[in-house]
Structure formats: C-alpha cells, structure tokens
Design a protein around this motif. Structure first.
Motif, mmCIF file in Angstrom:
data_model
loop_
_atom_site.group_PDB
_atom_site.id
_atom_site.type_symbol
_atom_site.label_atom_id
_atom_site.label_comp_id
_atom_site.label_asym_id
_atom_site.label_seq_id
_atom_site.Cartn_x
_atom_site.Cartn_y
_atom_site.Cartn_z
ATOM 1 N N LEU A 162 53.729 46.310 36.468
ATOM 2 C CA LEU A 162 52.881 47.343 37.361
ATOM 3 C C LEU A 162 53.755 48.279 37.991
ATOM 4 N N LEU A 163 54.815 47.613 38.386
ATOM 5 C CA LEU A 163 56.155 48.826 38.915
ATOM 6 C C LEU A 163 56.416 49.711 37.773
ATOM 7 N N ALA A 164 56.632 49.181 36.731
ATOM 8 C CA ALA A 164 57.059 50.074 35.535
ATOM 9 C C ALA A 164 56.241 51.037 35.070
ATOM 10 N N ALA A 165 54.714 50.904 35.285
ATOM 11 C CA ALA A 165 53.680 51.927 34.916
ATOM 12 C C ALA A 165 54.060 53.122 35.954
ATOM 13 N N VAL A 166 54.036 52.814 37.034
ATOM 14 C CA VAL A 166 54.371 53.878 38.185
ATOM 15 C C VAL A 166 55.537 54.507 38.188
ATOM 16 N N ALA A 167 56.692 53.615 37.656
ATOM 17 C CA ALA A 167 58.045 54.148 37.731
ATOM 18 C C ALA A 167 58.287 55.318 36.560
ATOM 19 N N TYR A 168 57.859 54.802 35.306
ATOM 20 C CA TYR A 168 57.921 55.702 34.189
ATOM 21 C C TYR A 168 56.970 56.884 34.483
ATOM 22 N N GLY A 169 55.649 56.499 34.862
ATOM 23 C CA GLY A 169 54.811 57.707 35.222
ATOM 24 C C GLY A 169 55.608 59.021 35.965
ATOM 25 N N GLY A 170 55.998 58.386 37.251
ATOM 26 C CA GLY A 170 56.830 59.221 38.317
ATOM 27 C C GLY A 170 57.937 59.981 37.603
ATOM 28 N N ALA A 171 58.703 59.302 36.691
ATOM 29 C CA ALA A 171 59.903 59.776 35.955
ATOM 30 C C ALA A 171 59.164 61.131 35.155
#
Length: 417
Positions: A162-171
């Motif tokens: 879940l964190l990865a989805a938000v992090a990669y989307g933000g990047a």
C-alpha cells in the motif's frame, strides 16, 4: 531528482523486505520464496528496455515518470492478489512492480547527464543518495503499514505494498511536474551546439588557409567530413556492465534470503525490517563516498574494491551465528557498501564512455543485464538456501564475488600507430 528518489525508495523497500515472506506464506515453504524477487527483478529487465528507449526518444522526464507509474500499478496489483489469494495475479503483479525498481536505478543516469567528467561519479551518487531516506524508512514501516492493512481486511504483509503504491505514484508526479529542463535533452542540445561551433571554427580556419595560398575558397569543399560512428560496446563498457551485473547477483541473492533465515531463527518481523533498513542505508548512504572514490582513483580500482567488500559480506554472513542480530546486520551493511561501490563505478563508465546520441538506449540495455542478474540471484538463492542452508549460500556468494575482481582487468598500454 532527489525528491523523486526519496519517494521511490519507500516503494522499492516493500518488495525487498516482505516479498519473500509473502511468497513463503502463500506457497507454504521457503523453496520458492525467492520467486517474487526473481519476478520483480525480471520485470525490471523488461522495464529497463522500455524506460531506456522512451528516454532516448523523448527525454528522461517521460521515461522515468512512466516507469514509476507502472511500479505503482504493480503494487496495487500485489495488494489485490493478497486480498483474492490469487497466486497467478500475485506473480503477474510482481513483474509489473519491477518497473519501479528499474526506474529507481535508471534515475541515477539522469544525475550524470549534465555533469562535468571530473565530477560525474559524485553527481550520479547524489541521486542515489536521495533514495536513502525512503528506502530506510520503508522496512521500518512494515509493522505500522501491516496494522493499516489489517484494519481494512487485508493480510498484514500487504501493508508495505500500500505504501509502495502511494510512494511510486508520488515519484511519478514529482518527476513529471518538476524535472525541467530535461537533463538528457539538454545534454544532447549542448553537445550538438559544441559540435556545431567546432565545425564552424574548422570551416573558417580552412577557408582562411586556402585564401592565403591564393586558392579559391569553396564552402562545399571546406565542410568538415562527418566522423565515423564510434563503437559503443567497447571493452571498457562491457567491463562496467559485468561489474554491475555481478554485484547485483551477489547482493540480491544474499539479501533475499536474509529475512527468511532470520524468521526461521525466531527474529521478530520488526527486527528483520531494521536489518534490511541498515542494509538499504548501506546501499545508498555511502553513494557520495563511492562517487568521490571513483572521481579520485578511477573506476577500475573502485570496482575491485567492490568485489573484495562483497567477499567479506558473504563470508561474514556464512560464519555469523543465526541468533546474532549484530553480526547479521554487519554482513548486510558490507553487502550494501560493496553494491554501492560496484554500481557507481559501473554507472560512471556507462555515462562517460557512451555518446548522448545512444546513451539512454545503451544504459537501458545495460540495466537489462543487471536486472536479469538480480533475477537469477533471487531465484537461485532460494534453491541454494533450501539445499545447503544460509551458511552454504553465504560461502557460495563470497566465492562468486571474486569474479568481480577477475572481471576488472588492468588497462593495456596502447602501441603508438
């Protein structure tokens, strides 16, 4: 670039920390627990080609933004697969999730596009350094994100994704909005302007010389002859790729099985997350030091140092008592440092020795070799671990580290023509 890498580092850490544990739970044993690592590093090989070609055609900005966006999509797919308990979806999602890993690594090339030759190692290392905060924080958020996942009815190990989805989307959003001007396109523009200026100067000098001899000056006669295309895959470039691929194999192989090894000896998941955090910090935090050493002593000496440090890491991992968190952590820290030295030295070669006209494409192809090497390391590590345990795996990877040293041959003196 640094802000984008900070976010992307958190996305990268999810697969590193709990991918093997998630597979072990769903498959019921450790034999194929290295499969997720193999899948997302294999997926990163495919993404490396796509990101490299897109960057070559349209610039770093669209290439990197698209790669991070697909990484976010893969993370969402992994969360959905755990909710549905679907192994085919899980494995397919891990392949797509690998796009984020490939893009995270390809971003380092953007840091060196506009650097001067004598500072190229340090320039690309600053972009790698940006990964540190997110990558170190990510494993330590396994517990809190697991609580969040449980609160919405998901398995705890789905939380980091879940964190990865938000992090990669933000990047992807940060790169798309703020990476201006595009470093590769700007480097290409400057190189073209310099070549044009040199051609004009040469043409003017030739015209003046001909006029001084009393010979008629014809602009068509004085135009410079285009240089023959340079050979791209030189011995230097191939050595750089070999060093990066071998260090990736050793690093992924040992890192992937460490969480499984620790949990088998009753280490808490939070302790596993801390050890992986220290390892990831050692991968990215010493990047400026690695860049300084490359700029000062050259790529060859630093590449040899990488092999020797990886040798120490594998040996210590094999000899460390399983219950010793301190010694296991020390082995993983050395593993990260050796990877940093190998990656920075190899990357500097690929940026220095390849012209901008084909640079992104060649770098993408090189990262395919790196990703496939990592995929092989992740897959084989699980099989070796199941066969001869963690100690045997450590000794095996320590022996393979010597190949890194052997791959870096001394530069031969050239005979004058």
């Amino acid at each position: 670039m640094v802000l984008g890498q900070l976010l992307a580092g958190a996305g990268l850490a999810a697969g590193v920390t709990v991918g093997a544990l998630l597979a072990e739970d769903l498959l019921g044993g450790p034999g194929l627990s290295g499969l997720p690592s193999a899948l997302f590093t294999g997926g990163s090989a495919l993404a490396a080609i796509a990101v490299g070609r897109l960057s070559q055609a349209r610039g770093r900005r669209p290439g990197l933004a698209a790669g991070f966006a697909f990484g976010a999509l893969g993370a969402v797919g992994i969360v959905a697969a755990t909710a549905l308990e679907s192994l085919p979806l899980l494995f397919a999602a891990f392949v797509v999730y690998g796009s984020g890993t490939a893009t995270n690594l390809q971003a380092r090339y953007a840091g060196a596009d506009l650097a001067t030759p004598e500072r190229r190692g340090r320039a690309l290392s600053y972009v790698l350094l940006g990964t540190t905060a997110g990558a170190v924080a990510g494993p330590n958020l396994v517990g809190p994100t697991g609580v969040v996942a449980e609160s919405v009815g998901l398995a705890p190990l789905a939380g980091p994704f879940l964190l990865a989805a938000v992090a990669y989307g933000g990047a992807a959003l940060v790169i798309s909005l703020f990476l201006r001007p595009d470093p590769l396109l700007e480097a290409r523009r400057r190189e073209g302007a310099a070549v044009g200026a040199a051609a004009t100067s040469s043409s003017s000098a030739s015209s003046s010389a001909l006029s001084a001899d009393g010979t008629h000056s014809d602009p068509g006669m004085t135009a410079p002859t285009p240089p023959a295309p340079a050979r791209v895959w030189t011995g230097e470039v191939l050595t750089g790729v070999a060093v990066m691929a071998l260090t990736q194999f050793v690093m992924v192989g040992l890192m992937t099985m460490t969480p499984v090894h620790m949990r088998a000896h009753d280490h808490a998941v939070t302790v596993v997350g801390l050890v992986i955090s220290l390892h990831v910090a050692a991968m990215f935090l010493p990047a400026p030091l690695s860049g300084f050493l490359v700029d000062k002593f050259g790529t060859r000496r630093v590449a040899v140092s990488a092999g020797l440090v990886l040798l120490l890491a594998g040996g210590l991992a094999a000899l460390a008592p399983p219950e010793s968190t301190l010694l296991v952590s020390a082995a993983l820290i050395l593993l990260g440092l050796g990877w940093s030295l190998g990656l920075v030295s190899g990357t500097t070669v690929l940026t220095t020795s390849v012209p901008t006209s084909v640079r992104a494409t060649v770098q993408g192809q090189a990262d395919v070799a790196v990703a496939l090497s990592g995929a092989a390391g992740g897959l084989l590590s699980g099989l070796v671990f199941a066969w001869i345990d963690f100690r045997g795996l450590g000794f095996t990877l320590a022996a393979l580290s010597l190949i890194v040293v052997a791959a870096v041959r001394p530069r031969r003196a050239r005979t004058p023509a």
